[in-house]
Design an enzyme around this catalytic site. Sequence first.
Site, PDB file in Angstrom:
ATOM      1  CD  GLU A  27      -2.539  -1.224   2.722  1.00  0.00           C
ATOM      2  OE1 GLU A  27      -3.650  -1.763   2.790  1.00  0.00           O
ATOM      3  OE2 GLU A  27      -1.912  -0.832   3.724  1.00  0.00           O
ATOM      4  CG  ASP A 214     -12.496  -6.801   0.565  1.00  0.00           C
ATOM      5  OD1 ASP A 214     -11.338  -6.370   0.706  1.00  0.00           O
ATOM      6  OD2 ASP A 214     -13.326  -6.813   1.499  1.00  0.00           O
TER       7      ASP A 214
HETATM    8  N1  ADE Z   1      -8.591  -4.691   4.090  1.00  0.00           N
HETATM    9  C1  ADE Z   1      -9.080  -4.861   2.862  1.00  0.00           C
HETATM   10  N2  ADE Z   1     -10.271  -5.479   2.894  1.00  0.00           N
HETATM   11  C2  ADE Z   1     -10.573  -5.714   4.193  1.00  0.00           C
HETATM   12  C3  ADE Z   1     -11.643  -6.320   4.879  1.00  0.00           C
HETATM   13  N3  ADE Z   1     -12.692  -6.818   4.225  1.00  0.00           N
HETATM   14  N4  ADE Z   1     -11.581  -6.373   6.226  1.00  0.00           N
HETATM   15  C4  ADE Z   1     -10.538  -5.873   6.892  1.00  0.00           C
HETATM   16  N5  ADE Z   1      -9.494  -5.299   6.303  1.00  0.00           N
HETATM   17  C5  ADE Z   1      -9.499  -5.204   4.959  1.00  0.00           C
END
Ligand code: ADE
Length: 256
Positions: A27, A214
Amino acid sequence: MPNNVQGRKMDDKTVQSVLIVFAMQAEAQPLIQALGLEKDEPPKIIGPAPCVTFSSQHEDLQVHVVWNGKDEETGVDNVGTVPASLSTYLAVLAFKPDVVISAGTAGGFRAQGAAIGDVFLGTAVINHDRRIPLPSFDKYGIGYSLCLATPRLQAELGLKQGVVSSGNSLDYTDKCMEIMGQHQVAVKEMEAAAIAWACNLYHVPLMCVKAVTDIVDGDRPTSEEFLENLHAAAAALQNTLPRVLGRLAGRKLSEL
Ligand code: ADE
């Protein structure tokens, strides 16, 4: 007068220095490269704390990055709340920034308008996995903290915004989901609330800039979607962060 992370009034400073906190090297690296940030040598934070810092001056803005470093045992990035608060505490002490930015990737809630690759600004942070059903500890557990209000910056950059929720798991329990629903959480990640806690000790305002890898309330397994979109989301972050820094430089907190 602007608010700090707990909504208290604070001095209306002109922003001259910013600290950006990242958990993962993937990142942080695109921004470090794009801005030509140099690793601080000799280190500004002395071990055994595992975090690593990078700095450079950009016109009127001093930019510092702290990355949580790697876990010695497993070799993976130190994600989660504990390393995040340690790094933030030490880096704020070392650099005395005017503003801290918790930057990174996150899961987004479709119900709050999130889509893969979106970049969100945090309005507030909470913890969804600190459930302590005892008087006052329940409130402490949630740890609701306001982020610095940046309405002008948000409108200028056309960013989505919402509540950021932190927990130490990539997945979630039904109870986590219930708490995130109660607080209309837009993005779920693993550090921001811990960074807010350290910022609050120093009364330094916090911004959150989170790129969605996500969809939490979608139907695909989180880990699969996360790995598939990590680099695209890091690129979206790298595209947005310099524009955020450009809007912070030389402006008063109340003008953001
Ligand atoms: N980082 C990226 N996606 C995530 C998620 N669903 N939960 C926690 N940290 C994350």
